[in-house]
Design a protein around this motif. Structure first.
Motif, short mmCIF file in Angstrom:
data_model
loop_
_atom_site.label_atom_id
_atom_site.label_comp_id
_atom_site.label_asym_id
_atom_site.label_seq_id
_atom_site.Cartn_x
_atom_site.Cartn_y
_atom_site.Cartn_z
N GLU A 1 7.25 -0.19 6.96
CA GLU A 1 7.70 0.92 6.14
C GLU A 1 9.22 0.74 6.11
O GLU A 1 9.69 -0.22 5.55
CB GLU A 1 7.26 2.24 6.76
CG GLU A 1 5.75 2.42 6.73
CD GLU A 1 5.27 3.65 7.45
OE1 GLU A 1 4.49 4.39 6.84
OE2 GLU A 1 5.66 3.88 8.60
N GLU B 1 4.14 6.70 16.85
CA GLU B 1 4.63 7.71 15.91
C GLU B 1 4.23 7.41 14.46
O GLU B 1 4.42 8.25 13.58
CB GLU B 1 6.15 7.87 16.02
CG GLU B 1 6.96 6.65 15.65
CD GLU B 1 7.15 5.63 16.77
OE1 GLU B 1 7.98 4.73 16.58
OE2 GLU B 1 6.49 5.73 17.84
N ALA B 2 3.67 6.24 14.20
CA ALA B 2 3.26 5.88 12.84
C ALA B 2 1.73 5.91 12.67
O ALA B 2 1.22 5.54 11.61
CB ALA B 2 3.79 4.48 12.51
N ARG B 3 1.02 6.35 13.68
CA ARG B 3 -0.45 6.37 13.62
C ARG B 3 -0.97 7.47 12.71
O ARG B 3 -0.28 8.42 12.39
CB ARG B 3 -1.03 6.52 15.02
CG ARG B 3 -0.77 5.28 15.87
CD ARG B 3 -1.34 5.42 17.24
NE ARG B 3 -1.03 4.21 18.00
CZ ARG B 3 -1.17 4.10 19.31
NH1 ARG B 3 -1.64 5.12 20.01
NH2 ARG B 3 -0.86 2.97 19.91
N ARG B 4 -2.24 7.30 12.32
CA ARG B 4 -2.98 8.27 11.50
C ARG B 4 -2.41 8.39 10.09
O ARG B 4 -2.48 9.44 9.47
CB ARG B 4 -3.09 9.62 12.21
CG ARG B 4 -3.68 9.48 13.60
CD ARG B 4 -4.17 10.74 14.23
NE ARG B 4 -5.28 11.37 13.55
CZ ARG B 4 -6.55 10.95 13.55
NH1 ARG B 4 -6.87 9.85 14.18
NH2 ARG B 4 -7.48 11.61 12.92
N ARG B 5 -1.85 7.25 9.61
CA ARG B 5 -1.32 7.20 8.24
C ARG B 5 -1.94 6.04 7.46
O ARG B 5 -1.43 5.68 6.40
CB ARG B 5 0.21 7.07 8.27
CG ARG B 5 0.87 8.27 8.94
CD ARG B 5 2.33 8.44 8.60
NE ARG B 5 3.11 7.24 8.62
CZ ARG B 5 4.19 7.04 9.40
NH1 ARG B 5 4.57 7.97 10.24
NH2 ARG B 5 4.87 5.93 9.34
N GLY B 6 -2.99 5.43 7.99
CA GLY B 6 -3.67 4.36 7.27
C GLY B 6 -3.13 2.97 7.51
O GLY B 6 -3.58 2.01 6.87
N ILE B 7 -2.19 2.82 8.42
CA ILE B 7 -1.58 1.50 8.65
C ILE B 7 -2.58 0.54 9.27
O ILE B 7 -2.72 -0.60 8.81
CB ILE B 7 -0.31 1.64 9.52
CG1 ILE B 7 0.74 2.44 8.75
CG2 ILE B 7 0.22 0.27 9.95
CD1 ILE B 7 1.94 2.88 9.56
N TYR C 1 0.88 -1.17 0.00
CA TYR C 1 0.00 0.00 0.00
C TYR C 1 0.91 1.22 0.00
O TYR C 1 1.38 1.65 1.05
CB TYR C 1 -0.90 0.00 1.24
CG TYR C 1 -1.76 -1.23 1.36
CD1 TYR C 1 -3.03 -1.26 0.81
CD2 TYR C 1 -1.29 -2.38 1.98
CE1 TYR C 1 -3.82 -2.39 0.90
CE2 TYR C 1 -2.07 -3.51 2.08
CZ TYR C 1 -3.34 -3.51 1.54
OH TYR C 1 -4.12 -4.63 1.63
N LEU D 1 4.01 1.26 2.13
CA LEU D 1 3.71 0.32 3.20
C LEU D 1 3.60 -1.09 2.63
O LEU D 1 2.92 -1.31 1.64
CB LEU D 1 2.40 0.71 3.87
CG LEU D 1 1.96 -0.13 5.06
CD1 LEU D 1 2.88 0.11 6.24
CD2 LEU D 1 0.52 0.19 5.43
#
Length: 153
Positions: free
Chosen positions: A54, A80-86, A5, A8
């Protein structure tokens, strides 16, 4: 059920991922605390799990088939990787796996205080269908049971 993705990458969980998963878990006190042995069972195939990468491992999801349903057991993304669609990508991966056996519904428990997770699941077609008193320990807390039908996920 693996895929890419953007930058990702989603792949099946392996034993080599357990240290990074435990690191994510320690940064996410709102999720169910699992042990090395628990995640080892996933890597051996007793349950299913995927990781999102990533540059490094950014998140994971663990699930299992329960009769004709799909149960999500644990899902976390590095703060720290939140709110990016993971999390959404991991959820799509696990529901695609559920479609391979025509899962009738997908369900999970979430801490009643975990409002961010509750909102995330509601945005993704889940609704509150029950409450489990004192379900979690450390700290003791009720869980909400969230469910989505196959048509919703």
């Amino acid at each position: 059920m693996e895929g890419t993705y953007g930058i990702l990458s989603i792949r099946s969980m392996e034993a080599r991922d357990v240290p990074a998963i435990l690191s994510i878990q320690s940064a996410c006190p709102e999720i169910a605390p699992w042990t090395v042995r628990d995640y080892g069972r996933v890597a051996r195939g007793d349950m299913v799990g995927w990781v999102a990468e990533e540059d490094e491992l950014a998140g994971f999801i663990v699930a299992r088939r329960v009769a004709v349903d799909l149960e999500i057991l644990n899902l976390a993304v590095r703060p720290e990787a939140r709110r990016r669609g993971i999390a959404a990508a991991l959820l799509r991966t696990v529901t695609a796996w559920g479609s391979t056996f025509s899962a009738e519904k997908t369900f999970l428990e979430v801490r009643i205080s975990n409002l961010a997770a509750i909102r995330f699941y509601e945005r993704n077609g889940f609704g509150v269908t029950g409450r489990r008193p004192r379900y979690y320990s450390a700290p003791i807390e009720d869980a909400l049971l969230l469910t989505a039908s196959r048509r919703m996920v």
